[in-house]
Write a protein that holds these residues in place. Sequence first.
Motif, PDB file in Angstrom:
ATOM      1  N   GLU A   1      43.183  34.112  44.415  1.00 53.68           N
ATOM      2  CA  GLU A   1      42.130  33.294  45.001  1.00 53.68           C
ATOM      3  C   GLU A   1      41.330  32.474  44.003  1.00 53.68           C
ATOM      4  O   GLU A   1      40.626  31.565  44.393  1.00 53.68           O
ATOM      5  CB  GLU A   1      41.160  34.200  45.757  1.00 53.68           C
ATOM      6  CG  GLU A   1      41.902  35.261  46.555  1.00 53.68           C
ATOM      7  CD  GLU A   1      41.270  35.527  47.885  1.00 53.68           C
ATOM      8  OE1 GLU A   1      40.064  35.818  47.895  1.00 53.68           O
ATOM      9  OE2 GLU A   1      41.974  35.419  48.908  1.00 53.68           O
ATOM     10  N   SER A   2      41.416  32.817  42.717  1.00 57.25           N
ATOM     11  CA  SER A   2      40.606  32.073  41.749  1.00 57.25           C
ATOM     12  C   SER A   2      41.156  32.210  40.340  1.00 57.25           C
ATOM     13  O   SER A   2      42.002  33.062  40.075  1.00 57.25           O
ATOM     14  CB  SER A   2      39.166  32.604  41.763  1.00 57.25           C
ATOM     15  OG  SER A   2      39.112  33.850  41.110  1.00 57.25           O
TER      16      SER A   2
ATOM     17  N   VAL B   1      39.250  32.428  36.518  1.00 55.47           N
ATOM     18  CA  VAL B   1      37.921  32.540  35.921  1.00 55.47           C
ATOM     19  C   VAL B   1      38.028  32.348  34.409  1.00 55.47           C
ATOM     20  O   VAL B   1      38.848  33.001  33.753  1.00 55.47           O
ATOM     21  CB  VAL B   1      37.283  33.904  36.267  1.00 55.47           C
ATOM     22  CG1 VAL B   1      35.934  34.072  35.585  1.00 55.47           C
ATOM     23  CG2 VAL B   1      37.114  34.042  37.792  1.00 55.47           C
TER      24      VAL B   1
ATOM     25  N   LYS C   1      34.214  29.707  37.562  1.00 55.85           N
ATOM     26  CA  LYS C   1      35.197  30.229  38.520  1.00 55.85           C
ATOM     27  C   LYS C   1      35.750  29.059  39.317  1.00 55.85           C
ATOM     28  O   LYS C   1      35.008  28.348  39.986  1.00 55.85           O
ATOM     29  CB  LYS C   1      34.529  31.243  39.444  1.00 55.85           C
ATOM     30  CG  LYS C   1      35.452  31.771  40.532  1.00 55.85           C
ATOM     31  CD  LYS C   1      34.774  32.829  41.380  1.00 55.85           C
ATOM     32  CE  LYS C   1      35.648  33.209  42.568  1.00 55.85           C
ATOM     33  NZ  LYS C   1      34.970  34.166  43.467  1.00 55.85           N
TER      34      LYS C   1
ATOM     35  N   MET D   1      28.505  30.115  36.448  1.00 52.16           N
ATOM     36  CA  MET D   1      27.565  31.226  36.603  1.00 52.16           C
ATOM     37  C   MET D   1      27.445  32.050  35.328  1.00 52.16           C
ATOM     38  O   MET D   1      28.209  31.885  34.381  1.00 52.16           O
ATOM     39  CB  MET D   1      27.971  32.098  37.790  1.00 52.16           C
ATOM     40  CG  MET D   1      29.295  32.798  37.648  1.00 52.16           C
ATOM     41  SD  MET D   1      29.664  33.808  39.097  1.00 52.16           S
ATOM     42  CE  MET D   1      31.038  32.895  39.786  1.00 52.16           C
ATOM     43  N   GLU D   2      26.474  32.943  35.373  1.00 48.39           N
ATOM     44  CA  GLU D   2      26.194  33.845  34.261  1.00 48.39           C
ATOM     45  C   GLU D   2      27.410  34.738  33.986  1.00 48.39           C
ATOM     46  O   GLU D   2      28.072  35.196  34.918  1.00 48.39           O
ATOM     47  CB  GLU D   2      25.001  34.712  34.674  1.00 48.39           C
ATOM     48  CG  GLU D   2      24.560  35.738  33.676  1.00 48.39           C
ATOM     49  CD  GLU D   2      23.471  36.651  34.263  1.00 48.39           C
ATOM     50  OE1 GLU D   2      22.909  37.431  33.489  1.00 48.39           O
ATOM     51  OE2 GLU D   2      23.191  36.586  35.467  1.00 48.39           O
TER      52      GLU D   2
ATOM     53  N   ILE E   1      28.818  38.175  33.163  1.00 51.32           N
ATOM     54  CA  ILE E   1      28.383  39.573  33.263  1.00 51.32           C
ATOM     55  C   ILE E   1      29.298  40.413  32.377  1.00 51.32           C
ATOM     56  O   ILE E   1      30.522  40.392  32.543  1.00 51.32           O
ATOM     57  CB  ILE E   1      28.480  40.077  34.729  1.00 51.32           C
ATOM     58  CG1 ILE E   1      27.684  39.180  35.688  1.00 51.32           C
ATOM     59  CG2 ILE E   1      28.031  41.524  34.823  1.00 51.32           C
ATOM     60  CD1 ILE E   1      26.206  39.160  35.469  1.00 51.32           C
TER      61      ILE E   1
ATOM     62  N   GLU F   1      35.095  46.046  36.271  1.00 56.14           N
ATOM     63  CA  GLU F   1      35.226  46.302  37.701  1.00 56.14           C
ATOM     64  C   GLU F   1      35.167  47.808  37.953  1.00 56.14           C
ATOM     65  O   GLU F   1      35.750  48.595  37.205  1.00 56.14           O
ATOM     66  CB  GLU F   1      36.554  45.768  38.246  1.00 56.14           C
ATOM     67  CG  GLU F   1      36.662  44.258  38.270  1.00 56.14           C
ATOM     68  CD  GLU F   1      37.399  43.719  37.060  1.00 56.14           C
ATOM     69  OE1 GLU F   1      37.492  44.458  36.036  1.00 56.14           O
ATOM     70  OE2 GLU F   1      37.881  42.576  37.111  1.00 56.14           O
TER      71      GLU F   1
ATOM     72  N   ASN G   1      35.076  44.071  43.530  1.00 53.50           N
ATOM     73  CA  ASN G   1      34.020  43.068  43.426  1.00 53.50           C
ATOM     74  C   ASN G   1      32.673  43.650  43.035  1.00 53.50           C
ATOM     75  O   ASN G   1      31.633  43.024  43.233  1.00 53.50           O
ATOM     76  CB  ASN G   1      33.926  42.284  44.743  1.00 53.50           C
ATOM     77  CG  ASN G   1      35.115  41.371  44.918  1.00 53.50           C
ATOM     78  OD1 ASN G   1      35.669  40.875  43.928  1.00 53.50           O
ATOM     79  ND2 ASN G   1      35.530  41.152  46.152  1.00 53.50           N
TER      80      ASN G   1
ATOM     81  N   ILE H   1      29.842  40.674  42.782  1.00 54.66           N
ATOM     82  CA  ILE H   1      30.368  39.313  42.570  1.00 54.66           C
ATOM     83  C   ILE H   1      31.250  38.895  43.748  1.00 54.66           C
ATOM     84  O   ILE H   1      31.483  39.697  44.644  1.00 54.66           O
ATOM     85  CB  ILE H   1      31.199  39.224  41.268  1.00 54.66           C
ATOM     86  CG1 ILE H   1      32.382  40.211  41.312  1.00 54.66           C
ATOM     87  CG2 ILE H   1      30.330  39.506  40.049  1.00 54.66           C
ATOM     88  CD1 ILE H   1      33.447  39.959  40.240  1.00 54.66           C
ATOM     89  N   ASP H   2      31.712  37.633  43.695  1.00 47.91           N
ATOM     90  CA  ASP H   2      32.762  37.151  44.607  1.00 47.91           C
ATOM     91  C   ASP H   2      32.255  36.920  46.043  1.00 47.91           C
ATOM     92  O   ASP H   2      32.552  37.680  46.956  1.00 47.91           O
ATOM     93  CB  ASP H   2      33.933  38.170  44.595  1.00 47.91           C
ATOM     94  CG  ASP H   2      35.251  37.544  45.029  1.00 47.91           C
ATOM     95  OD1 ASP H   2      35.256  36.352  45.351  1.00 47.91           O
ATOM     96  OD2 ASP H   2      36.275  38.272  45.048  1.00 47.91           O
TER      97      ASP H   2
HETATM   98  N1  LIG Z   1      30.162  36.269  36.517  1.00 48.96           N
HETATM   99  C1  LIG Z   1      31.205  36.945  36.021  1.00 48.96           C
HETATM  100  N2  LIG Z   1      31.108  37.579  34.843  1.00 48.96           N
HETATM  101  C2  LIG Z   1      32.165  38.239  34.329  1.00 48.96           C
HETATM  102  N3  LIG Z   1      33.353  38.346  34.933  1.00 48.96           N
HETATM  103  C3  LIG Z   1      33.526  37.732  36.115  1.00 48.96           C
HETATM  104  C4  LIG Z   1      32.460  37.009  36.725  1.00 48.96           C
HETATM  105  N4  LIG Z   1      32.909  36.495  37.889  1.00 48.96           N
HETATM  106  C5  LIG Z   1      34.198  36.889  37.998  1.00 48.96           C
HETATM  107  N5  LIG Z   1      34.585  37.641  36.941  1.00 48.96           N
HETATM  108  C6  LIG Z   1      35.922  38.238  36.695  1.00 48.96           C
HETATM  109  O1  LIG Z   1      36.910  37.480  37.372  1.00 48.96           O
HETATM  110  C7  LIG Z   1      37.548  38.259  38.387  1.00 48.96           C
HETATM  111  C8  LIG Z   1      37.777  37.411  39.632  1.00 48.96           C
HETATM  112  O2  LIG Z   1      36.537  36.939  40.141  1.00 48.96           O
HETATM  113  P1  LIG Z   1      36.139  37.084  41.656  1.00 48.96           P
HETATM  114  O3  LIG Z   1      34.831  36.415  41.833  1.00 48.96           O
HETATM  115  O4  LIG Z   1      36.204  38.509  42.091  1.00 48.96           O
HETATM  116  O5  LIG Z   1      37.257  36.200  42.396  1.00 48.96           O
HETATM  117  P2  LIG Z   1      38.545  36.583  43.278  1.00 48.96           P
HETATM  118  O6  LIG Z   1      38.246  36.007  44.612  1.00 48.96           O
HETATM  119  O7  LIG Z   1      39.693  35.919  42.616  1.00 48.96           O
HETATM  120  O8  LIG Z   1      38.664  38.079  43.339  1.00 48.96           O
HETATM  121  C9  LIG Z   1      36.606  39.427  38.629  1.00 48.96           C
HETATM  122  O9  LIG Z   1      37.293  40.549  39.100  1.00 48.96           O
HETATM  123  C10 LIG Z   1      35.996  39.637  37.261  1.00 48.96           C
HETATM  124  O10 LIG Z   1      36.865  40.370  36.438  1.00 48.96           O
END
Ligand SMILES: Nc1ncnc2c1ncn2[C@@H]1O[C@H](COP(=O)(O)OP(=O)(O)O)[C@@H](O)[C@H]1O
Length: 282
Positions: free
Chosen positions: A103-104, A106, A120, A179-180, A182, A186, A223, A234-235
């Motif tokens: 789905e993404s 990052v 992302k 975004m920030e 983090i 997980e 997430n 997140i997500d």
């Molecule tokens: N703000 C963030 N800081 C650090 N890692 C992130 C952040 N956002 C996403 N990630 C990493 O990227 C992965 C995928 O992001 P996520 O938002 O869960 O999208 P997806 O829909 O693909 O699951 C996360 O599981 C995490 O490991």
Amino acid sequence: MNLAELYKEMGKHSWRILDAIFRNLWDYEYVPIQIISSQARIGEEKARNILRYLSDLRIVQNRQKDYEGSTFTFLGLSLYSLHRLVRSGKVNAIGKLMGEGKESAVFNCYSEKYGECVVKFHKVGHTSFKKVKEKRDYGDLHFSVLAIRSARNEFKALQKLQGLAVPKAYAWEGNAVLMELIDAKELYRVRVENPEDVLEMILEEVAKFYRRGIVHGDLSQYNVLVSEEGIWIIDFPQSVEVGEEGWREILERDVKNIITYFNRAYRIEKDINSAIDRILQE
Ligand SMILES: Nc1ncnc2c1ncn2[C@@H]1O[C@H](COP(=O)(O)OP(=O)(O)O)[C@@H](O)[C@H]1O
Ligand SMILES: [Mg+2]
């Protein structure tokens, strides 16, 4: 995909062509070459050559069927969205791919304004019930439009949740959300020492989201990020507003998912219905 290298390959004409495609995405899945050429202020023959080159780089996809037109690939839309973040002064350097899923994608990045961040890039559209209805009326919403909406939905949700246990949201452009960063792992990848407390913290956050009118919609061990410092959720592309069709079932599913995980991974017994009631009463 190496965005930094690809970025350097791009010249001023290429960006103008991508600008023209972007502006017309809402009206055409494949934007006609005449429109691209006139809006980019580049002669048709030259535009065609650039589009061929961009297609070799997997940035656009060209089509000859019915009429001559071009559309973004996921890579192209992401590169172009990154360009918009750079142009607006919000991103200064793009770093490594941190993770790419269905789905993404990052990426780490650096911003003089915000420090270390992540971008992302959204790959797919998350359509809530309301939007599915709209989609039917609207005809064919293609990948780019859906991915852009999905990014917008995530950005808007994060903005509403600022100050809670979510990454700070800095910007949204195209299919990209800045975004920030983090620094945490997980939940499914770690063995926490105080699972009862962690579950309580998560449910407490879900209650706070609810009070701000947001339901996550995809809450799971994938997430939630955890570290010594605490937890983050997140997500949010599929998040819905409280009151939107189906919101309550979505909230119940979120709570059920996370409690089921803690039951399976840590043998914690927690009643799902009373957890839901507690959230709704707050
Ligand atoms: N703000 C963030 N800081 C650090 N890692 C992130 C952040 N956002 C996403 N990630 C990493 O990227 C992965 C995928 O992001 P996520 O938002 O869960 O999208 P997806 O829909 O693909 O699951 C996360 O599981 C995490 O490991
Ligand atoms: Mg995820």
